[in-house]
Design an enzyme around this catalytic site. Structure first.
Site, PDB file in Angstrom:
ATOM      1  CE  LYS A  68      -4.054   1.553   2.744  1.00 53.56           C
ATOM      2  NZ  LYS A  68      -4.919   1.160   3.882  1.00 53.56           N
ATOM      3  CB  SER A 143      -8.327   2.907   2.871  1.00 51.91           C
ATOM      4  OG  SER A 143      -7.484   2.284   3.825  1.00 51.91           O
ATOM      5  CB  SER A 167      -8.569  -0.174   5.504  1.00 48.98           C
ATOM      6  OG  SER A 167      -9.370   0.971   5.399  1.00 48.98           O
TER       7      SER A 167
HETATM    8  N1  GLN Z   1     -13.358   2.850   6.137  1.00 45.48           N
HETATM    9  C1  GLN Z   1     -12.888   3.222   7.431  1.00 45.48           C
HETATM   10  C2  GLN Z   1     -12.558   4.693   7.439  1.00 45.48           C
HETATM   11  O1  GLN Z   1     -12.853   5.328   6.509  1.00 45.48           O
HETATM   12  C3  GLN Z   1     -11.697   2.390   7.796  1.00 45.48           C
HETATM   13  C4  GLN Z   1     -10.455   2.843   7.150  1.00 45.48           C
HETATM   14  C5  GLN Z   1      -9.263   2.012   7.499  1.00 45.48           C
HETATM   15  O2  GLN Z   1      -9.373   0.937   8.077  1.00 45.48           O
HETATM   16  N2  GLN Z   1      -8.112   2.568   7.197  1.00 45.48           N
HETATM   17  O3  GLN Z   1     -12.023   5.219   8.376  1.00 45.48           O
END
Ligand code: GLN
Length: 475
Positions: A68, A143, A167
């Site tokens: 990532k 994400s 995410s």
């Molecule tokens: N979708 C969640 C957020 O927007 C989790 C994001 C993540 O785990 N980085 O915060």
């Protein structure tokens, strides 16, 4: 060449060790696919394989890994999906990425993501959305959407992502692959561009459970650069279980009942997986997590609060973008942050700053922390009676690009089933449980802190029984 792409990472490493394929040949097969991808899964792809320094003897065999964008990698763009860090090349490498390279998994490329890991669809990336290889009109989840799409589409053998509130698990579910969020502290956060420091955790996105175990095995451990990292008790065993005899699975009513908003196709797949688990010898019973329905509200105070502090460092002075004012320093700060951050990041900074401001701190942040403790206690209580808590990973399958982007609350609801485990800091894995109208569905198993070896074993037994075929997404 296409035959190479069909191998799992563990199988490819085996073939390299047997000298049936050369590490450079495998690297080039993936490199070419990654560089030519039309899913926008990558923000940077390596130009050439690294010099072979004995990959055939290394535990990971030279099988390259995609990581990532938010993992700092020396000399390579590391932008956390944000325009404010466009072109930033760090002078050092994140601990987990360094550990993988040392174990024989060199860097293949950097994957696209929601900006600063804020999002559930990858549409918040400063570098454009990622497409889901199962249906290009749909999101891959987020994400870690680039990592998930890359692995599902055969543009990478395996990948690293991060999970703050789902995410890794949610994009794995939406792309039909395996995603593991390790226990908080199991893997060093050193070199991960921070979102919410008390929640962020690195972990694998892979084609199967064995590959996830292999990545975990080589990324865990205490790191003197991260004071919240811990020595993992014991080794990560490669999963072997053939059944689930004696395993007690708890189904939390608060998450899987009406409040979860679970789509009918997802529910069907979940229930048939529970039936399969019983046939493998598990017992399945309802369990209670009374405070879990409040997890999302607590998360959306705690995570933005921590993010607002972590993102204060992006001010045009030290990294990346600077929009110079003809005026004073404060004008330069605000012009830089205005131009560099996208709308979701700005929303969270404002929310977090508000929640932390004096007079509101106790009412919002303090209360959210108390709820967090209650949620962790709920899990402790449940694990006295159950080995694992199981839910669908996401209430829905991959949704259409653009369908939720203007409705932040609808977007946040995607994490209803994933966030409680993050707040509790426990281990959780998503495995594909089948298709609903041609789109993958994820099944989540959560276990106590440091239960990863047992969790992987149970996931492996289920994976074999489910027999999910993800090859369609690699065509
Ligand atoms: N979708 C969640 C957020 O927007 C989790 C994001 C993540 O785990 N980085 O915060």
């Amino acid at each position: 060449m296409s035959e190479l792409i069909e191998l799992t990472a563990a199988a490819a490493a085996e073939r390299i060790r047997a000298r049936e394929i050369a590490p450079a040949e495998l690297f080039e097969a993936y490199r070419a696919r990654a560089a030519g991808n039309d899913l926008n899964a990558y923000t940077w792809v390596a130009e050439a394989p690294p010099a072979d320094d004995g990959y055939a003897q290394a535990p990971l065999g030279g099988v390259p890994v995609a990581v990532k964008d938010l993992f700092c990698t020396e000399g390579v763009p590391s932008q956390s999906g944000s325009k404010i860090l466009e072109g930033y090349r760090p002078p050092y490498t994140a601990t987990v990425v360094g550990k993988l390279a040392q174990a024989g998994a060199p860097l293949l490329g950097k994957t696209n993501q929601d900006e600063f890991a804020m999002g559930s669809s990858n549409e918040n990336s400063g570098f454009g959305p990622v497409l889901n290889p199962w249906d290009r009109s749909r999101v891959p989840g987020g994400s870690s959407g680039g990592s998930a799409a890359a692995v599902a589409a055969g543009l990478a053998p395996w990948a690293l992502g991060t999970d703050t509130g789902g995410s890794i698990r949610q994009p794995a579910a939406l792309c039909g692959i395996v995603g593991l969020k390790p226990t908080y502290g199991a893997c060093s956060r050193h070199g991960m561009i921070a979102f919410a420091s008390s929640l962020d955790q690195a972990g694998p996105l892979t084609r199967d459970v064995t590959d996830a175990a292999l990545i975990l095995r080589h990324t865990i451990g205490r790191d003197r650069h991260d004071s919240t990292s811990l020595e993992f008790p014991g080794e990560i065993a490669l999963p072997q279980a053939e059944d689930l005899k004696g395993i007690r699975l708890g189904v939390p009513e608060e998450l899987t009942g009406a409040a979860g908003g679970i789509e009918p196709g997802v529910r069907e797949s979940f229930e048939s997986t529970l039936a399969l688990a019983e046939r493998l010898g598990a017992t399945v019973e309802p369990c209670r997590l009374p405070h879990a329905p409040h997890a999302l509200s607590a998360y959306y105070l705690i995570a933005p609060a921590e993010a607002s502090a972590n993102l204060a460092r992006f001010d045009g002075v030290r990294y990346g973008l600077r929009v110079d004012g003809d005026a004073d320093l404060i004008t330069m700060y605000s012009r830089t942050r205005d131009a560099g951050f996208g709308p979701e990041v700005k929303r969270r900074i404002m929310l977090g700053t508000y929640a932390l401001s004096s007079g509101y701190y106790d009412a919002y942040y303090g209360t959210a922390q108390k709820v967090r403790t209650k949620i962790a206690e709920d899990f402790d209580n449940a694990f006295e009676r159950f080995d694992f808590i199981v839910t669908p990973t996401s209430p829905c399958t991959a949704f259409e690009l653009g369908s939720k982007i203007d409705d932040p609350l609808a977007m946040y609801l995607n994490d209803f089933l994933a966030v409680p485990m993050s707040l509790a800091g426990i281990a959780a894995i998503s495995i594909p449980s089948g298709l609903s109208e041609g789109l993958p569905v994820g099944f989540q198993l959560a276990g106590p802190a440091f239960s990863e070896s047992r969790l992987l074993d149970a996931a492996y037994a289920l994976e074999r029984a489910i027999g999910f075929d993800g090859s369609e997404a690699r065509r």
